[in-house]
Write a protein that holds these residues in place. Structure first.
Motif, PDB file in Angstrom:
ATOM      1  N   THR A 100       3.063   1.181   9.069  1.00  0.00           N
ATOM      2  CA  THR A 100       3.169   0.461   7.803  1.00  0.00           C
ATOM      3  C   THR A 100       4.559  -0.139   7.660  1.00  0.00           C
ATOM      4  O   THR A 100       5.572   0.543   7.876  1.00  0.00           O
ATOM      5  N   LYS A 101       4.637  -1.395   7.321  1.00  0.00           N
ATOM      6  CA  LYS A 101       5.912  -2.066   7.084  1.00  0.00           C
ATOM      7  C   LYS A 101       6.089  -2.235   5.569  1.00  0.00           C
ATOM      8  O   LYS A 101       5.279  -2.888   4.906  1.00  0.00           O
ATOM      9  N   PHE A 102       7.113  -1.631   5.032  1.00  0.00           N
ATOM     10  CA  PHE A 102       7.337  -1.689   3.596  1.00  0.00           C
ATOM     11  C   PHE A 102       7.892  -3.055   3.209  1.00  0.00           C
ATOM     12  O   PHE A 102       8.910  -3.512   3.754  1.00  0.00           O
ATOM     13  N   VAL A 103       7.240  -3.708   2.261  1.00  0.00           N
ATOM     14  CA  VAL A 103       7.678  -5.031   1.830  1.00  0.00           C
ATOM     15  C   VAL A 103       8.583  -4.956   0.601  1.00  0.00           C
ATOM     16  O   VAL A 103       9.227  -5.939   0.246  1.00  0.00           O
ATOM     17  N   SER A 104       8.615  -3.802  -0.056  1.00  0.00           N
ATOM     18  CA  SER A 104       9.455  -3.638  -1.246  1.00  0.00           C
ATOM     19  C   SER A 104       9.586  -2.157  -1.550  1.00  0.00           C
ATOM     20  O   SER A 104       8.861  -1.318  -0.998  1.00  0.00           O
ATOM     21  N   ILE A 105      10.505  -1.841  -2.450  1.00  0.00           N
ATOM     22  CA  ILE A 105      10.660  -0.453  -2.885  1.00  0.00           C
ATOM     23  C   ILE A 105       9.386   0.009  -3.588  1.00  0.00           C
ATOM     24  O   ILE A 105       8.922   1.136  -3.391  1.00  0.00           O
ATOM     25  N   GLU A 106       8.817  -0.880  -4.410  1.00  0.00           N
ATOM     26  CA  GLU A 106       7.577  -0.520  -5.106  1.00  0.00           C
ATOM     27  C   GLU A 106       6.467  -0.188  -4.112  1.00  0.00           C
ATOM     28  O   GLU A 106       5.694   0.765  -4.322  1.00  0.00           O
ATOM     29  N   HIS A 107       6.402  -0.951  -3.044  1.00  0.00           N
ATOM     30  CA  HIS A 107       5.395  -0.685  -2.011  1.00  0.00           C
ATOM     31  C   HIS A 107       5.630   0.690  -1.390  1.00  0.00           C
ATOM     32  O   HIS A 107       4.687   1.469  -1.180  1.00  0.00           O
ATOM     33  N   ALA A 108       6.878   1.015  -1.106  1.00  0.00           N
ATOM     34  CA  ALA A 108       7.204   2.305  -0.507  1.00  0.00           C
ATOM     35  C   ALA A 108       6.824   3.459  -1.427  1.00  0.00           C
ATOM     36  O   ALA A 108       6.348   4.507  -0.975  1.00  0.00           O
ATOM     37  N   PHE A 109       7.023   3.263  -2.735  1.00  0.00           N
ATOM     38  CA  PHE A 109       6.652   4.311  -3.682  1.00  0.00           C
ATOM     39  C   PHE A 109       5.139   4.493  -3.767  1.00  0.00           C
ATOM     40  O   PHE A 109       4.653   5.586  -4.072  1.00  0.00           O
ATOM     41  N   SER A 110       4.399   3.442  -3.508  1.00  0.00           N
ATOM     42  CA  SER A 110       2.936   3.537  -3.592  1.00  0.00           C
ATOM     43  C   SER A 110       2.338   4.236  -2.381  1.00  0.00           C
ATOM     44  O   SER A 110       1.178   4.615  -2.391  1.00  0.00           O
ATOM     45  N   VAL A 111       3.154   4.397  -1.337  1.00  0.00           N
ATOM     46  CA  VAL A 111       2.686   5.055  -0.116  1.00  0.00           C
ATOM     47  C   VAL A 111       3.389   6.411  -0.017  1.00  0.00           C
ATOM     48  O   VAL A 111       4.593   6.488   0.188  1.00  0.00           O
ATOM     49  N   LYS A 112       2.624   7.459  -0.200  1.00  0.00           N
ATOM     50  CA  LYS A 112       3.186   8.805  -0.039  1.00  0.00           C
ATOM     51  C   LYS A 112       2.206   9.608   0.794  1.00  0.00           C
ATOM     52  O   LYS A 112       1.296  10.263   0.285  1.00  0.00           O
ATOM     53  N   ASP A 113       2.403   9.541   2.117  1.00  0.00           N
ATOM     54  CA  ASP A 113       1.520  10.242   3.036  1.00  0.00           C
ATOM     55  C   ASP A 113       2.366  10.975   4.076  1.00  0.00           C
ATOM     56  O   ASP A 113       3.584  11.089   3.939  1.00  0.00           O
ATOM     57  N   ALA A 114       1.726  11.447   5.119  1.00  0.00           N
ATOM     58  CA  ALA A 114       2.418  12.251   6.129  1.00  0.00           C
ATOM     59  C   ALA A 114       3.013  11.411   7.248  1.00  0.00           C
ATOM     60  O   ALA A 114       3.533  11.959   8.229  1.00  0.00           O
ATOM     61  N   SER A 115       2.945  10.093   7.134  1.00  0.00           N
ATOM     62  CA  SER A 115       3.485   9.237   8.186  1.00  0.00           C
ATOM     63  C   SER A 115       4.998   9.399   8.271  1.00  0.00           C
ATOM     64  O   SER A 115       5.671   9.693   7.269  1.00  0.00           O
ATOM     65  N   PRO A 116       5.575   9.223   9.457  1.00  0.00           N
ATOM     66  CA  PRO A 116       7.039   9.331   9.601  1.00  0.00           C
ATOM     67  C   PRO A 116       7.781   8.356   8.686  1.00  0.00           C
ATOM     68  O   PRO A 116       8.838   8.695   8.146  1.00  0.00           O
ATOM     69  N   GLU A 117       7.229   7.157   8.516  1.00  0.00           N
ATOM     70  CA  GLU A 117       7.900   6.148   7.698  1.00  0.00           C
ATOM     71  C   GLU A 117       7.981   6.587   6.234  1.00  0.00           C
ATOM     72  O   GLU A 117       9.029   6.495   5.602  1.00  0.00           O
ATOM     73  N   SER A 118       6.837   7.066   5.710  1.00  0.00           N
ATOM     74  CA  SER A 118       6.828   7.512   4.320  1.00  0.00           C
ATOM     75  C   SER A 118       7.699   8.745   4.135  1.00  0.00           C
ATOM     76  O   SER A 118       8.425   8.869   3.145  1.00  0.00           O
ATOM     77  N   THR A 119       7.655   9.656   5.089  1.00  0.00           N
ATOM     78  CA  THR A 119       8.474  10.867   5.001  1.00  0.00           C
ATOM     79  C   THR A 119       9.946  10.529   4.964  1.00  0.00           C
ATOM     80  O   THR A 119      10.718  11.077   4.153  1.00  0.00           O
ATOM     81  N   LEU A 120      10.375   9.606   5.829  1.00  0.00           N
ATOM     82  CA  LEU A 120      11.782   9.197   5.843  1.00  0.00           C
ATOM     83  C   LEU A 120      12.196   8.554   4.524  1.00  0.00           C
ATOM     84  O   LEU A 120      13.299   8.811   4.010  1.00  0.00           O
ATOM     85  N   PHE A 121      11.316   7.720   3.989  1.00  0.00           N
ATOM     86  CA  PHE A 121      11.646   7.063   2.726  1.00  0.00           C
ATOM     87  C   PHE A 121      11.850   8.081   1.604  1.00  0.00           C
ATOM     88  O   PHE A 121      12.829   8.012   0.857  1.00  0.00           O
ATOM     89  N   TRP A 122      10.925   9.015   1.466  1.00  0.00           N
ATOM     90  CA  TRP A 122      11.014   9.974   0.371  1.00  0.00           C
ATOM     91  C   TRP A 122      12.181  10.934   0.548  1.00  0.00           C
ATOM     92  O   TRP A 122      12.816  11.333  -0.440  1.00  0.00           O
ATOM     93  N   GLN A 123      12.496  11.287   1.786  1.00  0.00           N
ATOM     94  CA  GLN A 123      13.681  12.106   2.011  1.00  0.00           C
ATOM     95  C   GLN A 123      14.939  11.371   1.552  1.00  0.00           C
ATOM     96  O   GLN A 123      15.815  11.961   0.909  1.00  0.00           O
ATOM     97  N   ALA A 124      15.005  10.090   1.875  1.00  0.00           N
ATOM     98  CA  ALA A 124      16.162   9.294   1.462  1.00  0.00           C
ATOM     99  C   ALA A 124      16.223   9.164  -0.054  1.00  0.00           C
ATOM    100  O   ALA A 124      17.307   9.261  -0.660  1.00  0.00           O
ATOM    101  N   TYR A 125      15.060   8.946  -0.665  1.00  0.00           N
ATOM    102  CA  TYR A 125      15.051   8.780  -2.120  1.00  0.00           C
ATOM    103  C   TYR A 125      15.582  10.018  -2.839  1.00  0.00           C
ATOM    104  O   TYR A 125      16.441   9.918  -3.716  1.00  0.00           O
TER     105      TYR A 125
END
Length: 301
Positions: A100-125
């Motif tokens: 998944t390629k995040f197009v915005s912060i809002e998009h990243a917030f709408s994706v909360k799953d076990a993928s490495p990309e989502s995990t990295l985003f939420w850890q950073a947040y």
């Protein structure tokens, strides 16, 4: 914890009021004097010296806290937003083509799953959220009411530790050879020099800027006294006590110290331990306890 705080606005802090010290000498000092009476009733003069950098830090902290109390969403995301944008760019650049390629912060917030990309985003947040609270000298209220918007308070313990060493010289002048209880009494007598201010929820002055403004409401007064007592009677725990439903700069507020310190004042019980009330109205505290008002006892150290 505060997903609703995400807005792309930038926090700016003015430093124009730093002109209280000579502009040409960054190492110059500000001297403040007070007359007060010691334990024997003798007239004394207490003097405090602060460097330009100490005053500058005090005013900066005051501005950051006040901005955050008035506009918590703007202030927090002013810190978090640009950092999260950098995180998104980094995640997108190293993630596989099929990810998944995040197009915005809002998009990243709408994706909360076990993928490495989502995990990295939420850890950073969550890390940047904690960093933002630390930078802004605030903390979230224990009980958040989403309908009323985010509840933010000054981080009293953090502010306490930031300023206590700056007051060591002044505190030493209040120390009594007769022991901790008389030293505490001297600090209370000195505090009478600071006039009372009306209670306000949308602004807060750290201890140093209280001295510059020469006025303090209840939580400002309590924290100022705590910085002094921690230098002259460091062996006793102190608590800032205030109603649990207070928003912003907590009021009314009281400072208490362990009863074994020998300090004079109204006795109160905190966590089944006897304490002594050092600031604030005993009658008002008794009224709140009688009406079973939920209270917070926040340890300063």
């Amino acid at each position: 914890m505060m997903k609703q705080l995400i807005m792309l606005l930038i926090l700016t802090v003015s430093t124009s009021v730093f002109a209280v010290l000579p502009q040409e000498d960054a190492g110059s000092t500000l001297k403040l004097d007070w007359f007060w009476q010691n334990e024997s009733g003798s007239q004394q003069v207490a003097q405090a010296l602060f460097t330009r950098n100490q005053v500058k830090q005090g005013v900066q902290d005051q501005q950051k806290i006040n901005f955050t109390l008035n506009s918590p969403i703007r202030a927090l995301h002013g810190y978090i937003g640009p950092r999260l944008m950098h995180v998104l760019d980094s995640i997108n650049s190293v993630s596989p083509d099929h990810a998944t390629k995040f197009v915005s912060i809002e998009h990243a917030f709408s994706v909360k799953d076990a993928s490495p990309e989502s995990t990295l985003f939420w850890q950073a947040y969550y890390q940047y959220q904690d960093d933002a609270f630390n930078f802004l000298r605030v903390s979230p209220c224990l009980a958040q009411n989403e309908l009323d918007g985010p509840c933010i308070r000054p981080n009293y313990s953090q502010i306490f530790y930031s300023y206590r060493q700056s007051f060591s010289g002044l505190a030493e002048q209040l120390r009594s050879h007769e022991g901790a209880s008389i030293s505490i009494q001297n600090a209370q007598s000195w505090l009478l020099n600071i006039p009372d201010a009306e209670e306000h929820h949308d602004r807060f002055s750290p201890p140093l800027t209280v001295l510059l403004e020469n006025v303090a409401d209840s939580d400002e007064r309590a924290l100022l006294l705590a910085t002094l007592i921690s230098q002259i009677a460091p062996d006793y725990r102190m608590f800032l006590v205030y109603p649990a439903n207070s928003n912003g700069s907590a009021s009314p507020a009281w400072l208490t110290i362990e009863a074994r310190s020998g300090a004079n004042g109204t006795p109160v019980v905190i966590d089944n331990n006897e304490h002594t009330l050092l600031t604030g109205s005993p009658a008002l505290l008794k009224e709140m306890m009688t009406t079973q008002t939920p209270m917070i006892s926040e340890p300063l150290y």
